[in-house]
Design a protein around this motif. Structure first.
Motif, PDB file in Angstrom:
ATOM      1  N   ARG A   1     -18.249  14.245  -2.831  1.00  0.00           N
ATOM      2  CA  ARG A   1     -19.041  13.037  -2.534  1.00  0.00           C
ATOM      3  C   ARG A   1     -18.431  12.229  -1.384  1.00  0.00           C
ATOM      4  O   ARG A   1     -19.004  11.236  -0.959  1.00  0.00           O
ATOM      5  N   GLY A   2     -17.233  12.603  -0.933  1.00  0.00           N
ATOM      6  CA  GLY A   2     -16.571  11.837   0.136  1.00  0.00           C
ATOM      7  C   GLY A   2     -15.877  10.603  -0.397  1.00  0.00           C
ATOM      8  O   GLY A   2     -15.605   9.658   0.349  1.00  0.00           O
ATOM      9  N   GLU A   3     -15.596  10.596  -1.702  1.00  0.00           N
ATOM     10  CA  GLU A   3     -14.888   9.457  -2.311  1.00  0.00           C
ATOM     11  C   GLU A   3     -13.431   9.841  -2.536  1.00  0.00           C
ATOM     12  O   GLU A   3     -13.066  11.013  -2.503  1.00  0.00           O
ATOM     13  N   LEU A   4     -12.612   8.818  -2.819  1.00  0.00           N
ATOM     14  CA  LEU A   4     -11.205   9.107  -3.080  1.00  0.00           C
ATOM     15  C   LEU A   4     -11.010   9.592  -4.517  1.00  0.00           C
ATOM     16  O   LEU A   4     -11.670   9.114  -5.444  1.00  0.00           O
ATOM     17  N   VAL A   5     -10.093  10.511  -4.673  1.00  0.00           N
ATOM     18  CA  VAL A   5      -9.673  10.974  -6.001  1.00  0.00           C
ATOM     19  C   VAL A   5      -8.853   9.825  -6.618  1.00  0.00           C
ATOM     20  O   VAL A   5      -8.110   9.134  -5.897  1.00  0.00           O
ATOM     21  N   PRO A   6      -8.970   9.588  -7.947  1.00  0.00           N
ATOM     22  CA  PRO A   6      -8.258   8.439  -8.536  1.00  0.00           C
ATOM     23  C   PRO A   6      -6.752   8.454  -8.258  1.00  0.00           C
ATOM     24  O   PRO A   6      -6.111   9.507  -8.246  1.00  0.00           O
ATOM     25  N   ASP A   7      -6.215   7.238  -8.051  1.00  0.00           N
ATOM     26  CA  ASP A   7      -4.806   7.071  -7.679  1.00  0.00           C
ATOM     27  C   ASP A   7      -3.840   7.809  -8.602  1.00  0.00           C
ATOM     28  O   ASP A   7      -2.894   8.444  -8.136  1.00  0.00           O
ATOM     29  N   ASP A   8      -4.053   7.693  -9.925  1.00  0.00           N
ATOM     30  CA  ASP A   8      -3.049   8.263 -10.840  1.00  0.00           C
ATOM     31  C   ASP A   8      -2.873   9.768 -10.615  1.00  0.00           C
ATOM     32  O   ASP A   8      -1.759  10.292 -10.653  1.00  0.00           O
ATOM     33  N   LEU A   9      -3.985  10.471 -10.332  1.00  0.00           N
ATOM     34  CA  LEU A   9      -3.889  11.926 -10.119  1.00  0.00           C
ATOM     35  C   LEU A   9      -3.137  12.230  -8.825  1.00  0.00           C
ATOM     36  O   LEU A   9      -2.266  13.102  -8.772  1.00  0.00           O
TER      37      LEU A   9
ATOM     38  N   TYR B   1       9.898  15.036   5.626  1.00  0.00           N
ATOM     39  CA  TYR B   1       8.478  15.396   5.526  1.00  0.00           C
ATOM     40  C   TYR B   1       7.640  14.480   6.392  1.00  0.00           C
ATOM     41  O   TYR B   1       8.061  13.398   6.800  1.00  0.00           O
ATOM     42  N   VAL B   2       6.418  14.976   6.650  1.00  0.00           N
ATOM     43  CA  VAL B   2       5.386  14.113   7.227  1.00  0.00           C
ATOM     44  C   VAL B   2       4.225  14.118   6.234  1.00  0.00           C
ATOM     45  O   VAL B   2       3.762  15.179   5.814  1.00  0.00           O
ATOM     46  N   LEU B   3       3.834  12.922   5.824  1.00  0.00           N
ATOM     47  CA  LEU B   3       2.745  12.777   4.856  1.00  0.00           C
ATOM     48  C   LEU B   3       1.427  12.663   5.608  1.00  0.00           C
ATOM     49  O   LEU B   3       1.300  11.870   6.534  1.00  0.00           O
ATOM     50  N   ASP B   4       0.447  13.457   5.181  1.00  0.00           N
ATOM     51  CA  ASP B   4      -0.861  13.531   5.840  1.00  0.00           C
ATOM     52  C   ASP B   4      -1.935  13.250   4.786  1.00  0.00           C
ATOM     53  O   ASP B   4      -2.128  14.054   3.876  1.00  0.00           O
ATOM     54  N   GLY B   5      -2.589  12.086   4.879  1.00  0.00           N
ATOM     55  CA  GLY B   5      -3.657  11.755   3.915  1.00  0.00           C
ATOM     56  C   GLY B   5      -3.163  10.996   2.701  1.00  0.00           C
ATOM     57  O   GLY B   5      -3.936  10.686   1.815  1.00  0.00           O
ATOM     58  N   PHE B   6      -1.895  10.707   2.654  1.00  0.00           N
ATOM     59  CA  PHE B   6      -1.284   9.934   1.572  1.00  0.00           C
ATOM     60  C   PHE B   6      -0.211   9.044   2.181  1.00  0.00           C
ATOM     61  O   PHE B   6       0.564   9.535   3.001  1.00  0.00           O
ATOM     62  N   PRO B   7      -0.141   7.757   1.810  1.00  0.00           N
ATOM     63  CA  PRO B   7      -1.022   7.033   0.892  1.00  0.00           C
ATOM     64  C   PRO B   7      -2.344   6.663   1.549  1.00  0.00           C
ATOM     65  O   PRO B   7      -2.447   6.615   2.772  1.00  0.00           O
ATOM     66  N   ARG B   8      -3.320   6.390   0.712  1.00  0.00           N
ATOM     67  CA  ARG B   8      -4.669   6.119   1.209  1.00  0.00           C
ATOM     68  C   ARG B   8      -5.270   4.870   0.558  1.00  0.00           C
ATOM     69  O   ARG B   8      -6.403   4.515   0.868  1.00  0.00           O
ATOM     70  N   THR B   9      -4.537   4.279  -0.350  1.00  0.00           N
ATOM     71  CA  THR B   9      -4.937   2.997  -0.959  1.00  0.00           C
ATOM     72  C   THR B   9      -3.667   2.158  -1.071  1.00  0.00           C
ATOM     73  O   THR B   9      -2.541   2.700  -1.020  1.00  0.00           O
ATOM     74  N   LEU B  10      -3.869   0.859  -1.270  1.00  0.00           N
ATOM     75  CA  LEU B  10      -2.708  -0.021  -1.436  1.00  0.00           C
ATOM     76  C   LEU B  10      -1.900   0.398  -2.659  1.00  0.00           C
ATOM     77  O   LEU B  10      -0.661   0.401  -2.633  1.00  0.00           O
ATOM     78  N   GLY B  11      -2.588   0.769  -3.726  1.00  0.00           N
ATOM     79  CA  GLY B  11      -1.893   1.219  -4.937  1.00  0.00           C
ATOM     80  C   GLY B  11      -1.002   2.425  -4.659  1.00  0.00           C
ATOM     81  O   GLY B  11       0.137   2.504  -5.135  1.00  0.00           O
ATOM     82  N   GLN B  12      -1.497   3.361  -3.858  1.00  0.00           N
ATOM     83  CA  GLN B  12      -0.696   4.547  -3.521  1.00  0.00           C
ATOM     84  C   GLN B  12       0.505   4.148  -2.656  1.00  0.00           C
ATOM     85  O   GLN B  12       1.614   4.670  -2.826  1.00  0.00           O
ATOM     86  N   ALA B  13       0.286   3.212  -1.733  1.00  0.00           N
ATOM     87  CA  ALA B  13       1.383   2.797  -0.843  1.00  0.00           C
ATOM     88  C   ALA B  13       2.495   2.113  -1.643  1.00  0.00           C
ATOM     89  O   ALA B  13       3.685   2.367  -1.412  1.00  0.00           O
ATOM     90  N   ILE B  14       2.112   1.276  -2.582  1.00  0.00           N
ATOM     91  CA  ILE B  14       3.125   0.570  -3.386  1.00  0.00           C
ATOM     92  C   ILE B  14       3.860   1.565  -4.280  1.00  0.00           C
ATOM     93  O   ILE B  14       5.093   1.509  -4.417  1.00  0.00           O
ATOM     94  N   ALA B  15       3.119   2.512  -4.866  1.00  0.00           N
ATOM     95  CA  ALA B  15       3.764   3.528  -5.714  1.00  0.00           C
ATOM     96  C   ALA B  15       4.768   4.348  -4.893  1.00  0.00           C
ATOM     97  O   ALA B  15       5.863   4.681  -5.367  1.00  0.00           O
ATOM     98  N   LEU B  16       4.412   4.655  -3.659  1.00  0.00           N
ATOM     99  CA  LEU B  16       5.313   5.420  -2.791  1.00  0.00           C
ATOM    100  C   LEU B  16       6.566   4.594  -2.476  1.00  0.00           C
ATOM    101  O   LEU B  16       7.699   5.096  -2.601  1.00  0.00           O
ATOM    102  N   ASP B  17       6.387   3.347  -2.084  1.00  0.00           N
ATOM    103  CA  ASP B  17       7.538   2.470  -1.799  1.00  0.00           C
ATOM    104  C   ASP B  17       8.476   2.404  -3.002  1.00  0.00           C
ATOM    105  O   ASP B  17       9.699   2.527  -2.859  1.00  0.00           O
ATOM    106  N   ASN B  18       7.892   2.197  -4.182  1.00  0.00           N
ATOM    107  CA  ASN B  18       8.712   2.072  -5.397  1.00  0.00           C
ATOM    108  C   ASN B  18       9.486   3.351  -5.674  1.00  0.00           C
ATOM    109  O   ASN B  18      10.672   3.313  -6.005  1.00  0.00           O
ATOM    110  N   ALA B  19       8.797   4.481  -5.532  1.00  0.00           N
ATOM    111  CA  ALA B  19       9.470   5.762  -5.825  1.00  0.00           C
ATOM    112  C   ALA B  19      10.605   6.007  -4.833  1.00  0.00           C
ATOM    113  O   ALA B  19      11.694   6.450  -5.214  1.00  0.00           O
ATOM    114  N   LEU B  20      10.390   5.693  -3.561  1.00  0.00           N
ATOM    115  CA  LEU B  20      11.441   5.927  -2.559  1.00  0.00           C
ATOM    116  C   LEU B  20      12.611   4.981  -2.776  1.00  0.00           C
ATOM    117  O   LEU B  20      13.776   5.386  -2.695  1.00  0.00           O
TER     118      LEU B  20
END
Ligand code: AP5
Length: 231
Positions: A56-64, A80-99
């Protein structure tokens, strides 16, 4: 160790440039879209859940997506180089926290800025290799033999989500949910903006100049506007 994000609209050239960076710098290319397509092809539970959103051209849910990408990052200790991630603010914050849990951070977020009209042309002309993932374009980046992959001779295919209606939906999704990350990373002093409307070789030069200017994995990146005049 280099940890970079390539940020940009669908069709802005993230995958094309990532493949070049991987060859040049020996880092892993972690593409959320490629990983999801692989999961779909394998018929995994994750792939089946993601399928309808992607079509449908929509984003897959953040948790997955977050869990999937953090696993891929953990398995890439050389950078690494990340391509297509993060794509929402929630994903960006989760990435920052994990790093930051592991005492790390991103070195740079490079935003490939392309006009929407150019995007539509790039995506309608894109052809991909279903075996190795190589990406071509019917006019801009032609394979040596029309319709076949240069690397393994597999017949090239058009991605189902490259149909015009789905492309338009993906662009709306991008402007609503992903474009705000440009300001998020700018506010953190990590953002580099690249004019990516030009040909792939020109964009490649601009990217390498930025990466070589990082001068080490812990140097804080400052925001720059890319100067087009010297390439
Ligand atoms: P994904 O596969 O990530 O698609 P995308 O971001 O929409 O990016 P594309 O792969 O379409 O484009 P690209 O920027 O890599 O451009 P390319 O180099 O191929 O995601 C697909 C779907 O998965 C999403 O819609 C979503 O459902 C899901 N998903 C993925 N990640 C997710 C996440 N984090 N969260 C939630 N859902 C997620 O270039 C395009 C064409 O242009 C090619 O033909 C190429 O040859 C040509 N080209 C490239 N550069 C140039 C240039 N400089 N000049 C001329 N032609 C060029």
């Amino acid at each position: 160790m280099i940890r970079i994000v390539l940020l940009g609209a669908p069709g802005s050239g993230k995958g094309t440039q990532c493949k070049r960076l991987v060859t040049q710098y020996g880092i892993a290319h972690l593409s959320s879209g490629d990983i999801l397509r692989k999961e779909r092809a394998q018929g995994s539970q994750l792939g089946r859940k993601a399928q309808a959103y992607m079509d449908r051209g929509e984003l897959v849910p953040d948790d997955l997506v977050i869990e999937m990408m953090l696993q891929a990052i953990k398995a890439s200790p050389k950078g690494y180089v990340l391509d297509g991630f993060p794509r929402t603010l929630g994903q960006a914050i989760a990435l920052d926290n994990a790093l930051s849990k592991d005492g790390g951070r991103l070195d740079a977020v490079i935003y490939l800025d392309v006009n929407d009209t150019i995007i539509e042309d790039r995506m309608s002309g894109r052809r991909s290799c279903p075996t190795c993932g190589a990406v071509y374009h019917i006019r801009n980046l032609k394979p040596k033999k029309a319709g076949f992959c240069d690397h393994d001779g597999t017949p090239l295919v058009q991605r189902p989500d490259d149909e015009l209606e789905v492309v338009k939906r993906r662009l709306i999704t991008y402007h609503e949910q992903t474009r705000p990350l440009v300001d998020y990373y700018r506010s953190k002093g990590l953002l580099y903006e690249v004019d990516a409307n030009d040909g792939a070789d020109v964009v490649d030069v601009r990217l390498r100049r930025i990466i070589e200017g990082l001068g080490g994995s812990n140097k804080k990146a400052s925001t720059v506007a890319e100067d087009r005049s010297d390439v």
